[in-house]
Enzyme design. Structure first.
Site, PDB file in Angstrom:
ATOM      1  N   ASP A   1      -0.649  11.579   5.511  1.00 52.48           N
ATOM      2  CA  ASP A   1      -0.779  11.347   4.076  1.00 52.48           C
ATOM      3  C   ASP A   1      -1.777  12.343   3.511  1.00 52.48           C
ATOM      4  OD1 ASP A   1       0.957   9.345   3.322  1.00 52.48           O
ATOM      5  OD2 ASP A   1      -0.354   7.752   4.047  1.00 52.48           O
TER       6      ASP A   1
ATOM      7  N   ASP B   1      -6.201  -1.877 -14.220  1.00 47.42           N
ATOM      8  CA  ASP B   1      -5.758  -1.046 -13.097  1.00 47.42           C
ATOM      9  C   ASP B   1      -6.914  -0.902 -12.111  1.00 47.42           C
ATOM     10  OD1 ASP B   1      -4.760   0.797 -11.340  1.00 47.42           O
ATOM     11  OD2 ASP B   1      -4.063   2.208 -12.871  1.00 47.42           O
TER      12      ASP B   1
ATOM     13  N   ALA C   1       5.429   2.313  -5.667  1.00 53.18           N
ATOM     14  CA  ALA C   1       5.982   3.551  -5.115  1.00 53.18           C
ATOM     15  C   ALA C   1       7.383   3.817  -5.648  1.00 53.18           C
ATOM     16  CB  ALA C   1       6.000   3.479  -3.596  1.00 53.18           C
ATOM     17  N   GLN C   2       8.059   2.757  -6.085  1.00 51.29           N
ATOM     18  CA  GLN C   2       9.426   2.919  -6.590  1.00 51.29           C
ATOM     19  C   GLN C   2       9.436   3.464  -8.024  1.00 51.29           C
ATOM     20  OE1 GLN C   2       8.556   0.294  -4.576  1.00 51.29           O
ATOM     21  NE2 GLN C   2       9.707   1.298  -2.927  1.00 51.29           N
ATOM     22  N   THR C   3       8.631   2.833  -8.911  1.00 54.48           N
ATOM     23  CA  THR C   3       8.621   3.280 -10.309  1.00 54.48           C
ATOM     24  C   THR C   3       7.718   4.482 -10.514  1.00 54.48           C
ATOM     25  OG1 THR C   3       6.787   1.801 -10.877  1.00 54.48           O
ATOM     26  CG2 THR C   3       9.012   0.909 -11.059  1.00 54.48           C
TER      27      THR C   3
ATOM     28  N   MET D   1       4.782   4.563 -11.663  1.00 56.92           N
ATOM     29  CA  MET D   1       4.049   4.473 -12.921  1.00 56.92           C
ATOM     30  C   MET D   1       3.431   3.088 -13.040  1.00 56.92           C
ATOM     31  SD  MET D   1       6.960   3.900 -15.872  1.00 56.92           S
ATOM     32  CE  MET D   1       8.052   5.229 -15.405  1.00 56.92           C
ATOM     33  N   SER D   2       2.448   2.971 -13.918  1.00 58.14           N
ATOM     34  CA  SER D   2       1.848   1.675 -14.247  1.00 58.14           C
ATOM     35  C   SER D   2       1.682   1.633 -15.754  1.00 58.14           C
ATOM     36  CB  SER D   2       0.493   1.518 -13.550  1.00 58.14           C
ATOM     37  OG  SER D   2      -0.421   2.499 -14.003  1.00 58.14           O
TER      38      SER D   2
ATOM     39  N   ASP E   1       3.467   1.172   4.463  1.00 62.30           N
ATOM     40  CA  ASP E   1       3.452   2.120   5.599  1.00 62.30           C
ATOM     41  C   ASP E   1       3.954   1.473   6.890  1.00 62.30           C
ATOM     42  OD1 ASP E   1       2.376   4.331   4.226  1.00 62.30           O
ATOM     43  OD2 ASP E   1       0.348   3.539   4.409  1.00 62.30           O
TER      44      ASP E   1
END
Length: 669
Positions: free
Chosen positions: A298, A335, A367-369, A371-372, A511
């Site tokens: 990473d 956040d 991890a999919q979008t 964005m927040s 992970d």
């Protein structure tokens, strides 16, 4: 890198335990696990029988030397085990049956023994109290003293959410409070598993050990057949060989040196990993490190410091910077990621005082979008995230992409930073500049890995331009930009399909699948329970870069075993020249030409070789324990170097040693 204090492998306590253990291991039920040394023990018993029934000084000396040979082999293994047991005793002191404040379903707190806690129970721990079991923080934030486990005196912060929610039983809360959900039963706790591993109770022979053991057994059987046939050959030649001489010859010819040290090498290899504050779940995992061809790393926290902090705000044309800062701050109020916290902190420094009103809905980063963001009470949707993800979001809302956005994104990326784009509804406002720094010395480390044939691949969620800049600066061989968890699994499977051994690090639940798929998975102790259960190694210091050292330890283990095996077999060449001429040169004078060492008598020649065969084992214990010094180089150069040192050295050393012992024996025989 933080490691535990590397104390001497020999202490008075360890030596005392090893001396006792070397005698206890004489039990044939234990010795049979090491077939080579079991054969030596049987030979010792046979010569002891002949010494008792028909006493001769020669038989007695052979019996004593054979016994010492077995004891030395047992001593080597006991020394290796003693280091692990000493560490296990230290860990056991941290195990305390403490009182736990268990929160029942009705919310009432009940004081119970920590040994009665089960998986799924929720406990409350406040400052000054010991965490009663392994678990994950579900509420609160506190400093935790993990020195009992890691050896690191500085407390670490544990909080709910993210990848720093995991806590270990036996550690102490030093400030504030935590509400913890227990994730393991007491008997399956991380500490218990660690104790079992370092004690060697759960150590199984690795595939390489089994293969080498099979080779040693095969050589032993071959030499047994040779010895059996020597007796009639001797009679035919007019030489009657005594049983003690035949047994002495057999012990000298079979690979007793590596047979006596093989187990100690494996145990010491796991011990070296443990002393780097890494717990290997099996010896196979350590060995696999030595065979690693590809390393998946990473970017964040491994190659870079990982603290991507907001450094500036870049508005697009026609947007006021204050508006960009206000929206960036609103998306970051709830956040809890380092990026979110630093964005809010920077916004406050710029004078922004925006606060979320009650009723706003916060969306966490995934991890999919990628964005927040937050939906305000009036319906306004504000998002921040990766450039392409935000652009796609804006286009789906029938918005347009500002002409200068790509220029800003590329400028930040070319600096090695991470651009975080902010939008309000279908309008792009600008970019947050997140700055990260490559750790010093990474390029040199990757050059070392490249020198020994290990390919490095960097995985990052950054866009391709940022990823390429960081990859070039760090010196990795390849990179995967905009990487999702499933992408890591795909690249691991792709490398494995080519017959390569793959290693990777991770700490999050996302992970876990990749850690399980990799041949070597190193999980961070600060990470989630899922990650630690999926991996076959856990780093107590939670330092992702440590996988580089762990790989080198694995290679050192394989090199040590190979070097000592080479040395052991090379030893036999010198022993042939010592014993064979001595046995037959009376009947066959022509064999005198093979007596290149000019040993005094046949008896002294045989005894000299046998004594050397015994004393070489303790002489090699330091190498077995510390390992052969590892130097980054190609496998071809490494083989040539070790053949020169341990192959040639294995031939020359016995000639010198046996001659010196023979000269000493000539005064007594």
């Amino acid at each position: 890198m933080k490691t535990k204090t590397n104390t001497s492998y020999l202490t008075s306590s360890i030596v005392k335990q090893a001396l006792l253990g070397s005698v206890q291991k004489l039990d044939p039920r234990y010795m049979i696990k090491n077939p080579v040394m079991f054969v030596v023990e049987i030979g010792c018993l046979i010569t002891l029988f002949f010494t008792i029934t028909s006493y001769t000084t020669y038989n007695l000396i052979v019996t004593i030397v054979l016994l010492i040979t077995v004891l030395f082999a047992n001593f080597a293994e006991s020394i290796a085990e003693g280091r692990g047991k000493a560490q296990a005793e230290s860990l056991k002191k941290t195990q305390k049956d403490t009182q736990a404040h268990k929160i029942n379903e009705d919310g009432q707190i009940e004081i119970v023994s920590s040994s009665t806690l089960r998986k799924g129970d929720v406990v409350f721990v406040q400052a000054g109290e010991i965490i009663p079991g392994d678990g994950e923080v579900i509420e609160g934030i506190a400093s935790v003293d993990e020195s009992a486990i890691t050896g690191e005196s500085a407390p670490v912060v544990r909080e709910n959410g993210g990848d720093f929610c995991s806590v270990t039983g036996g550690t102490t809360v030093v400030s504030d409070w935590l509400k913890i959900e227990i994730t393991t039963n007491p008997e399956d706790s991380f500490l218990n598993r660690m104790i079992a591993l370092v004690e060697g109770a759960s150590r199984k022979k690795t595939p390489n050990e089994i293969a080498l053991n099979t080779l040693l057994i095969s050589l032993t059987i071959i030499f047994l057949i040779v010895i059996v046939t020597l007796y009639p050959i001797g009679l035919y030649s007019g030489v009657e060989l005594s049983t003690a001489t035949l047994i002495a010859l057999m012990v000298c010819l079979i690979p007793t040196t590596i047979g006596g040290l093989l187990s100690a090498i494996g145990i010491a290899g796991m011990d070296r990993v443990t002393r780097f504050n890494v717990v290997a779940m099996s010896g196979k995992a350590v060995e696999a490190c030595g065979d690693v061809d590809t390393m998946i790393l990473d970017k964040t926290g491994t190659i870079t410091f990982g603290n991507r902090l907001a450094a500036d705000f870049y508005p697009v044309k026609s947007v006021d910077q204050k508006e960009l800062i206000r929206c960036a701050a609103l998306t970051s109020v709830n956040d809890m990621t380092p990026e979110g916290k630093s964005t809010l902190e920077l916004a406050r420094k710029f004078g922004d005082t925006s606060e979320l009103k009650e009723g706003a809905t916060f969306y966490e980063f995934s991890a999919q979008t990628r964005m927040s963001g937050v939906d305000l009470v009036d319906g306004t949707a504000i998002r921040k995230g990766a450039s392409d993800a935000i652009c796609q979001y804006v286009l789906e809302q029938n918005g347009t992409i500002p002409s200068d956005l790509q220029e800003i994104v590329e400028r930040i990326s070319s600096l090695g930073g991470t651009p975080l784009v902010v939008c309000q509804d279908n309008r792009v406002l600008g970019v947050i500049y997140l700055k990260d720094t490559v750790k010093p010395g990474m390029r040199e480390r990757f050059e070392r890995l490249r020198a020994i044939g290990i390919k490095t691949i960097m995985c990052t969620g950054d866009n391709p331009l940022t990823a390429a800049t960081i990859a070039q600066e760090a010196g990795v061989d390849g990179f995967i930009a905009e990487c999702k968890p499933e992408d890591k699994i795909d690249v691991i499977k792709k490398e494995q399909a080519q017959g390569k051994i793959v290693a990777m690090t991770g700490d999050g639940t996302n992970d876990a699948p990749a850690l399980a798929q990799a041949n070597v998975g190193l999980a961070m102790n600060s990470g989630t329970t899922a990650a630690k259960e999926a991996a076959n190694m856990v780093d107590l210091d939670s330092d992702p870069t440590k996988i580089l050292e762990v790989v080198e330890i694995g290679k050192q283990l394989l090199i040590t075993r190979g070097s000592l095996t080479t040395f052991s077999i090379a030893n036999d060449i010198a022993k042939y020249f010592a014993i064979i001429p001595a046995m037959f040169m009376v009947a066959i004078p022509q064999l005198q030409i093979l007596n290149v060492m000019h040993l005094a008598t046949p008896s002294s020649a045989i005894l000299s070789a046998l004594i050397f065969n015994a004393i070489i084992i303790p002489c090699l214990i330091p190498i077995a324990m510390k390992g052969v010094k590892y130097r980054p180089m190609s496998s071809g150069k490494m083989l040539a170097r070790n053949m020169m040192i341990y192959g040639l050295g294995g031939v020359v050393t016995p000639f010198v040693g046996i001659k010196l012992i023979d000269m000493a024996l000539s005064f007594f025989l």
